[in-house]
Write an enzyme that holds these catalytic residues in place. Structure first.
Site, mmCIF file in Angstrom:
data_model
loop_
_atom_site.group_PDB
_atom_site.id
_atom_site.type_symbol
_atom_site.label_atom_id
_atom_site.label_comp_id
_atom_site.label_asym_id
_atom_site.label_seq_id
_atom_site.Cartn_x
_atom_site.Cartn_y
_atom_site.Cartn_z
ATOM 1 N N GLN A 84 -9.126 13.090 -1.717
ATOM 2 C CA GLN A 84 -8.365 11.854 -1.536
ATOM 3 C C GLN A 84 -8.891 10.704 -2.398
ATOM 4 O O GLN A 84 -8.144 9.812 -2.784
ATOM 5 C CB GLN A 84 -8.415 11.484 -0.044
ATOM 6 N N ARG A 93 -18.157 4.940 1.459
ATOM 7 C CA ARG A 93 -16.963 5.086 0.628
ATOM 8 C C ARG A 93 -16.635 3.790 -0.092
ATOM 9 O O ARG A 93 -16.341 3.776 -1.295
ATOM 10 C CB ARG A 93 -15.778 5.516 1.512
ATOM 11 N N SER A 108 -4.748 5.848 2.892
ATOM 12 C CA SER A 108 -6.045 5.786 2.222
ATOM 13 C C SER A 108 -7.174 5.705 3.250
ATOM 14 O O SER A 108 -7.369 6.644 4.020
ATOM 15 C CB SER A 108 -6.072 4.628 1.220
ATOM 16 N N LEU A 109 -7.909 4.581 3.336
ATOM 17 C CA LEU A 109 -8.986 4.509 4.329
ATOM 18 C C LEU A 109 -8.441 4.724 5.738
ATOM 19 O O LEU A 109 -9.171 5.180 6.635
ATOM 20 C CB LEU A 109 -9.731 3.184 4.242
ATOM 21 N N GLN A 160 -6.418 -0.640 3.024
ATOM 22 C CA GLN A 160 -6.947 -1.894 2.491
ATOM 23 C C GLN A 160 -5.816 -2.829 2.063
ATOM 24 O O GLN A 160 -4.786 -2.382 1.556
ATOM 25 C CB GLN A 160 -7.853 -1.594 1.297
ATOM 26 N N HIS A 215 -8.005 5.741 -6.292
ATOM 27 C CA HIS A 215 -7.121 6.917 -6.340
ATOM 28 C C HIS A 215 -6.716 7.303 -7.767
ATOM 29 O O HIS A 215 -5.547 7.553 -8.049
ATOM 30 C CB HIS A 215 -5.887 6.694 -5.456
#
Length: 313
Positions: free
Chosen positions: A251, A118, A93-94, A10, A202
């Site tokens: 995660q 998510r 991440s994503l 992102q 996170h």
């Protein structure tokens, strides 16, 4: 020459991304169509013609960035460069979901639906305004962790993204993050600034989102990826589907260990990293982590043809 494909997270989203790929390559267009169908809406219209603020909403940005990455990969495949050109995959991440879809561990449709869930779950985990994230520039992980410990004062505050040797992002309760910005300066940070994000990703505040992803992932088929995934929370290669499923849950609240992931890839013999999709942020991080690893961003038709040509002859 050993190569890894990596996929952005992102922050890389821009209106119009991937449109030129879709126009140039039918296989790239098919990815956007598949994502639209999976979500039951024209996400592609938002990506190409919408407002930046709407695209930046977490629930839109996450599947949009994945779609753009997979479109770029399909364009590469159309030029004769497939997954076989990579020894491993990773994502920020994503981007880890994009990496898994690229490696065939998840279907594109399931990945789109998972990222929509998510994004919404991460947004809803913490009321708007109660969480924040800040980038600490010029501090390494140990220094950033010391800042977080000092600034927490009983609130949740964690090192969330260890991006490169001089950039660590902290995440948690807004008051604690604001304190961290000031504490970091006292610890010698070159800069410390709040990030324009809608939730504190996170960190432990994301626990409700982790439970939502645990439920969503339980219903999805995951198979062994065609090449190993260097997982965010472990910074090492994994291929077992059950392990991957568990790590995708972990995660959500765990740190993105990007610096260590790149170091792992270098140690495993990777000499070239291709950033597949929107932007070039990961390429910059890679160069700051290990200058011996060559980087290439693949996000436009020109990038695709140049990348394919680099492997010929």
């Amino acid at each position: 020459m050993s190569r890894a494909f990596v996929f952005p997270g992102q922050g890389a989203q821009t209106v119009g991304m991937g449109r030129d790929l879709a126009e140039a390559y039918p296989a790239a267009r098919a990815v956007f169509d598949e994502v639209d169908e999976a979500l039951g809406e024209k996400l592609s219209t938002l990506i190409w013609e919408g407002a930046q603020d709407d695209l930046t909403l977490t629930e839109n940005a996450q599947p949009a960035l994945m779609a753009t990455s997979l479109a770029a990969l399909r364009a590469l495949e159309a030029e004769g460069v497939g997954l076989a050109a990579a020894a491993m995959v990773a994502g920020h991440s994503l981007g880890e979901y994009s990496a898994l879809a690229a490696a065939g561990a998840l279907s594109v449709a399931d990945t789109a639906r998972l990222l929509r869930i998510r994004g919404r779950a991460m947004q809803e985990a913490v009321p708007v305004g109660e969480g924040a994230m800040a980038a600490l520039l010029g501090l390494d992980l140990a220094a950033a962790q010391a800042v977080a410990e000092e600034a927490a004062e009983g609130d949740v505050l964690q090192a969330a993204n260890d991006n490169d040797p001089g950039q660590v992002v902290v995440s948690g309760a807004r008051a604690a993050v604001e304190r961290a910005v000031e504490v970091a300066k006292a610890h010698g940070a070159k800069r410390a600034m709040l990030l324009p994000v809608s939730a504190p990703f996170h960190c432990a505040l994301m626990e409700p989102a982790a439970r939502a992803m645990e439920a969503a992932l339980a219903d999805v088929t995951i198979v062994a990826p065609g090449v190993p995934l260097v997982a965010n929370v472990r910074a090492e290669a994994v291929s077992d589907p059950d392990t991957i499923r568990a790590l995708l849950v972990e995660q959500v609240t765990g740190a993105v260990r990007w610096r260590e992931s790149v170091e792992y890839m270098g140690g495993a013999g990777v000499t070239e990293i291709w950033e597949i999709g929107a932007g070039k942020a990961l390429s910059g991080m890679v160069r700051r982590i290990d200058r011996s690893i060559a980087t290439r961003a693949v996000g436009t038709p020109a990038d695709v043809t140049a990348a394919a040509e680099s492997l010929q002859g």
